[in-house]
Every structure is written in structure tokens, then in C-alpha cells.
Design an enzyme around this catalytic site. Sequence first.
Site, PDB file in Angstrom:
ATOM      1  CE  LYS A  64       4.070   2.222  -0.798  1.00 48.56           C
ATOM      2  NZ  LYS A  64       2.668   1.483  -0.747  1.00 48.56           N
ATOM      3  N   GLY A 271      -4.936   2.467  -2.789  1.00 48.59           N
ATOM      4  CA  GLY A 271      -4.370   3.844  -2.562  1.00 48.59           C
ATOM      5  C   GLY A 271      -3.658   4.346  -3.745  1.00 48.59           C
ATOM      6  CG  ASP A 272      -0.516   2.423  -5.170  1.00 45.96           C
ATOM      7  OD1 ASP A 272       0.045   3.523  -4.107  1.00 45.96           O
ATOM      8  OD2 ASP A 272       0.049   1.359  -5.138  1.00 45.96           O
TER       9      ASP A 272
END
Length: 321
Positions: A64, A271-272
Site C-alpha cells: 500500500k 484505493g492506493d
Amino acid sequence: MTLDHENGVGPTGYDDCANGAGPIGYDLLVVGSANADLVIGVERRPAAGETVLGSDLVVHPGGKGANQAVAAARLGARTALLARVGDDAHGRLLLDSQRAAGVDTAGVLVGGAPTGVALITVDPSGDNSIVVSPGANARLAPDDIRAAGDLLARARVVSVQLEIPLVTVAEVARTLPSGARLVLNPSPPAPLPLDVLAACDPLVVNEHEARFILGESAGPGPEEWAQALLGLGPRTVVVTLGAEGALVAGDGVCERVASPRVEPVDTTGAGDAFTAALAWRLGQGETLVAAAGFAVRVGAAAVTREGAQESFPRAEEVGDA
Ligand code: RIB
């Protein structure tokens, strides 16, 4: 254990301005994980006790923290990564990927444990299941944060996630220079100390993370989750809603931001990419609504291609040349 000094950094360990006018600042410093993603495509993600056959194995750079750093740099942000990788082939894969994207890797520590690994299955809808072996990520310690004070002092925005020890994240929150902004994506979710929550601007959560943090008190939908999360201390909150976009709250607003419709191929790292884009644009002075409007376009573009870092767009691809 060594610092990664192979990318032409100056005597301070950080890139220096070419004109000698002093050290450069960073739009975004990401403090977080770096994993080798071992990815297998499957028709159906296995249930407990089940074995399924899948595609050939592909190894991608991921994690992430490393994903956020690549996403921001590819969009044009001056970006640095503070992380730890092993002295092994996976660590070199990750460093190469960071450098190719233009990330300053002077803060990447090498050694102490094998590079983190993520075992990922991706189904035909683009959804995934992930198991992470943290490896070197678990050895990124509060002392490493204190030793990197110079790097932190140069950052406009600092972004953290929870694939590194919580005590290390707490140290980042504690030592954040005045004027710098902390963005936290609590993934994978863990109970958060109140001082960490209070430092977030914004706290970025998906539905799963929101429900974890709020527990039984979670209300029926994103608006209620955002208000309840604000009550725990963050100045602002962003709830990501997948294909529906995001909800932003705080600073007097509570507003949904729609995502463009796309055909998903692989949601890994989207999402990152969203969080990196959001963090960067907030640091540029954009409002939460405007920054989230940009970030949903970046996240949507990322789901249309396979892998995490390979899937992240350039600014011109999301209409931001
Ligand atoms: O958010 C996606 C990332 O989660 C993957 O790259 C994997 O490494 C895990 O950390």
C-alpha cells in the site's frame, strides 16, 4: 541494514536542488509498506477448505505504501517513500519500480528481514482477496521515523497506512512537522489511538474499515459513518464507495463525489491510487471536494488495467495535463 543511497542523492541522503539553492521539498512523503504481489487469476476465489486452479503466477511490485508513492509520482507529484524492504530480489523489484516512477527512494531502508509478500487472487469481476506476509515492513520501527526527521520536515503531506507497525504510524503522527498534513488509510484496519485519529486530515476509509472502527455504533450508511468518524477526532473524513465514488465530510461539508463508470479488470491498488491522488491535491491547496473529484478519476482508471503500480495513470490520462 542500510539506507538506499544508490539513486544519486546528496550528502544528506536526500535529493538536493540542482541549483544549490537548498534541499527540495516533497509534495508527498509516503510512510508505509512495500510488497511483492504474487498474483493468480481465478474463476472463483476459494472458500474455506477449498482448492481452486488458477492462471500462471505473475509477480508485481505492490504494497500500500509503495503503491501510493508510485501513483503520486506518476501523476506529477514530488514524492518520497519511507519504507523497509529486504536485501533480496523482491526488494530490488520494488526499488526499481519506485525509481522508474521518479520516487525519491533515499528513505527506503534495506535489510533486516525478507521483503513483504502479498498473495493475491483476482476473479473475473476484478475483485481480489489478499494475504500479506509483512516481512521487512514489520521492522519499520519508530526509531526509523525519528532518524528520518529531515525527510519528514520537507513534506507538505505525509501519508500512512497500516501494513507497518501501529507504533510506527503513531510516531509519524507524533513527529509530524507543524504545517504538514497527515492522511491515514487504516488498511488493514486495527484499533486506532485517539491521538492518531485526531491527527488525520483526512482519515480515508472504505466500508469495511469504517465498520471496523465504529463497531456496533456504525449507522446505516456512509453519511452516518462519516459523521461518527468525525466525532472520533479527525478533522476530515473520506469514505470510499468503490464504483459509486466517495463521500467527503468535515470542514463544513458532507458531499458525495461520483466516479466515472468503467469496466473493471483488476481493483488491486485502486484505493492506493485514490488516496495518493487525494493527498497530493490536498497538499496543492485544493478543497476536499475538488481533490476527491480528481482522485475518483485516478482510482477508476487504475481498475481498468491489471496489477497495482502498472495500472496507475498519468495526469494526462485523467484529463489533467
Ligand atoms: O492495496 C493493494 C495492496 O495491498 C497490494 O499491492 C498488496 O501488496 C497489499 O498490500
